[in-house]
Design a protein around this motif. Structure first.
Motif, PDB file in Angstrom:
ATOM      1  N   ARG A   1      38.702  28.293  26.955  1.00  0.00           N
ATOM      2  CA  ARG A   1      39.116  28.526  25.846  1.00  0.00           C
ATOM      3  C   ARG A   1      39.550  29.951  25.458  1.00  0.00           C
ATOM      4  NH1 ARG A   1      38.999  24.984  21.621  1.00  0.00           N
ATOM      5  NH2 ARG A   1      40.524  26.589  20.892  1.00  0.00           N
ATOM      6  N   THR A   2      40.297  30.586  26.377  1.00  0.00           N
ATOM      7  CA  THR A   2      40.610  31.874  26.324  1.00  0.00           C
ATOM      8  C   THR A   2      41.680  32.257  25.186  1.00  0.00           C
ATOM      9  OG1 THR A   2      42.693  31.797  27.818  1.00  0.00           O
ATOM     10  CG2 THR A   2      40.534  32.442  28.642  1.00  0.00           C
ATOM     11  N   ASP A   3      42.048  31.214  24.381  1.00  0.00           N
ATOM     12  CA  ASP A   3      42.594  31.154  23.152  1.00  0.00           C
ATOM     13  C   ASP A   3      42.070  31.610  22.033  1.00  0.00           C
ATOM     14  OD1 ASP A   3      41.866  28.559  23.500  1.00  0.00           O
ATOM     15  OD2 ASP A   3      42.567  28.113  21.605  1.00  0.00           O
ATOM     16  N   VAL A   4      40.739  31.423  22.257  1.00  0.00           N
ATOM     17  CA  VAL A   4      39.534  31.536  21.048  1.00  0.00           C
ATOM     18  C   VAL A   4      39.285  33.202  21.328  1.00  0.00           C
ATOM     19  CG1 VAL A   4      37.780  31.356  20.074  1.00  0.00           C
ATOM     20  CG2 VAL A   4      38.804  29.311  20.840  1.00  0.00           C
ATOM     21  N   GLN A   5      39.655  33.830  20.228  1.00  0.00           N
ATOM     22  CA  GLN A   5      39.648  35.530  20.618  1.00  0.00           C
ATOM     23  C   GLN A   5      38.336  35.866  19.888  1.00  0.00           C
ATOM     24  OE1 GLN A   5      41.973  37.919  21.282  1.00  0.00           O
ATOM     25  NE2 GLN A   5      42.578  35.928  22.365  1.00  0.00           N
ATOM     26  N   ASN A   6      37.636  36.947  20.714  1.00  0.00           N
ATOM     27  CA  ASN A   6      36.233  37.401  20.317  1.00  0.00           C
ATOM     28  C   ASN A   6      35.856  37.380  18.780  1.00  0.00           C
ATOM     29  OD1 ASN A   6      34.940  37.271  22.857  1.00  0.00           O
ATOM     30  ND2 ASN A   6      35.525  39.395  23.418  1.00  0.00           N
ATOM     31  N   ILE A   7      37.043  38.281  18.244  1.00  0.00           N
ATOM     32  CA  ILE A   7      36.854  38.339  16.541  1.00  0.00           C
ATOM     33  C   ILE A   7      36.838  36.910  16.029  1.00  0.00           C
ATOM     34  CG2 ILE A   7      39.306  38.535  16.177  1.00  0.00           C
ATOM     35  CD1 ILE A   7      38.275  41.040  14.222  1.00  0.00           C
TER      36      ILE A   7
ATOM     37  N   GLY B   1      29.197  34.653  14.332  1.00  0.00           N
ATOM     38  CA  GLY B   1      28.498  35.854  14.234  1.00  0.00           C
ATOM     39  C   GLY B   1      28.063  36.501  15.853  1.00  0.00           C
ATOM     40  N   PHE B   2      28.783  35.770  16.711  1.00  0.00           N
ATOM     41  CA  PHE B   2      28.363  36.375  18.074  1.00  0.00           C
ATOM     42  C   PHE B   2      29.875  36.159  18.721  1.00  0.00           C
ATOM     43  CE2 PHE B   2      27.816  32.131  18.833  1.00  0.00           C
ATOM     44  CZ  PHE B   2      28.174  31.695  20.322  1.00  0.00           C
ATOM     45  N   CYS B   3      30.107  36.825  19.874  1.00  0.00           N
ATOM     46  CA  CYS B   3      31.108  36.734  20.723  1.00  0.00           C
ATOM     47  C   CYS B   3      30.663  36.916  22.286  1.00  0.00           C
ATOM     48  CB  CYS B   3      32.237  37.438  20.506  1.00  0.00           C
ATOM     49  SG  CYS B   3      31.818  39.449  20.923  1.00  0.00           S
ATOM     50  N   ARG B   4      31.575  36.855  23.158  1.00  0.00           N
ATOM     51  CA  ARG B   4      31.626  36.967  24.577  1.00  0.00           C
ATOM     52  C   ARG B   4      30.705  38.384  24.832  1.00  0.00           C
ATOM     53  NH1 ARG B   4      36.407  34.826  23.898  1.00  0.00           N
ATOM     54  NH2 ARG B   4      36.927  32.742  24.801  1.00  0.00           N
ATOM     55  N   ASN B   5      31.020  39.350  24.223  1.00  0.00           N
ATOM     56  CA  ASN B   5      30.589  40.767  24.478  1.00  0.00           C
ATOM     57  C   ASN B   5      28.814  40.387  24.119  1.00  0.00           C
ATOM     58  OD1 ASN B   5      32.704  41.850  25.424  1.00  0.00           O
ATOM     59  ND2 ASN B   5      33.238  42.583  23.426  1.00  0.00           N
ATOM     60  N   CYS B   6      28.597  39.789  23.043  1.00  0.00           N
ATOM     61  CA  CYS B   6      27.130  39.801  22.673  1.00  0.00           C
ATOM     62  C   CYS B   6      26.555  38.783  23.794  1.00  0.00           C
ATOM     63  CB  CYS B   6      27.122  38.960  21.250  1.00  0.00           C
ATOM     64  SG  CYS B   6      27.917  39.692  19.906  1.00  0.00           S
ATOM     65  N   LEU B   7      27.066  37.905  24.176  1.00  0.00           N
ATOM     66  CA  LEU B   7      26.488  37.086  25.191  1.00  0.00           C
ATOM     67  C   LEU B   7      26.296  38.085  26.553  1.00  0.00           C
ATOM     68  CD1 LEU B   7      28.424  33.632  25.470  1.00  0.00           C
ATOM     69  CD2 LEU B   7      26.051  34.197  24.717  1.00  0.00           C
TER      70      LEU B   7
ATOM     71  N   SER C   1      40.318  43.003  33.043  1.00  0.00           N
ATOM     72  CA  SER C   1      41.437  42.041  33.331  1.00  0.00           C
ATOM     73  C   SER C   1      41.677  41.064  32.725  1.00  0.00           C
ATOM     74  CB  SER C   1      40.734  41.516  34.802  1.00  0.00           C
ATOM     75  OG  SER C   1      40.914  42.326  35.870  1.00  0.00           O
ATOM     76  N   TRP C   2      40.266  40.351  31.928  1.00  0.00           N
ATOM     77  CA  TRP C   2      40.255  39.306  30.925  1.00  0.00           C
ATOM     78  C   TRP C   2      40.800  39.857  29.718  1.00  0.00           C
ATOM     79  CZ3 TRP C   2      38.866  38.256  26.191  1.00  0.00           C
ATOM     80  CH2 TRP C   2      38.861  36.806  25.728  1.00  0.00           C
ATOM     81  N   LYS C   3      40.381  41.078  29.406  1.00  0.00           N
ATOM     82  CA  LYS C   3      40.975  41.753  28.041  1.00  0.00           C
ATOM     83  C   LYS C   3      42.631  41.813  28.248  1.00  0.00           C
ATOM     84  CE  LYS C   3      40.355  45.737  25.199  1.00  0.00           C
ATOM     85  NZ  LYS C   3      39.825  46.733  24.934  1.00  0.00           N
TER      86      LYS C   3
END
Length: 99
Positions: free
Chosen positions: A23-29, A36-42, A73-75
């Motif tokens: 689900r790369t369409d779902v943005q971290n924001i 209340g969390f995102c991939r960076n939080c994980l 790369s992901w970003k």
């Protein structure tokens, strides 16, 4: 905690990562706004768990584990600039959470 519980939790975590990688369409924001969390939080939690166990994992390596590739790369492939609406929703969600 039993080994079985640890195995089940690890399997659920791997499935969460697989789901997020599909689900790369779902943005971290958007994750931050909704949950209340995102991939960076994980990645931060992963790094902190390693650190608590005496394992040295830097920020880039932790993010690569979560993103499935180097973060840069992901970003470049998937992350878009946040819209004004997203930023406003993020601020509103933070205020609601922080009280």
């Amino acid at each position: 905690m039993s080994d079985q519980n640890t195995e089940l939790e690890a399997a659920a975590f791997r499935r969460l990562l697989e789901h997020l990688n599909r689900r790369t369409d779902v943005q971290n924001i958007d994750l931050m706004i909704a949950a209340g969390f995102c991939r960076n939080c994980l990645a931060d939690w992963y790094r902190e768990a390693a650190e608590a166990r005496g394992i040295d994992i830097d920020k880039d390596r932790a993010r690569e584990r979560i993103y499935g590739e180097p973060f840069g790369s992901w970003k470049a492939k998937h992350q878009k600039e946040a819209t004004a609406e997203q930023l406003a929703a993020f601020q509103a969600a933070r205020k609601k959470h922080d009280g």
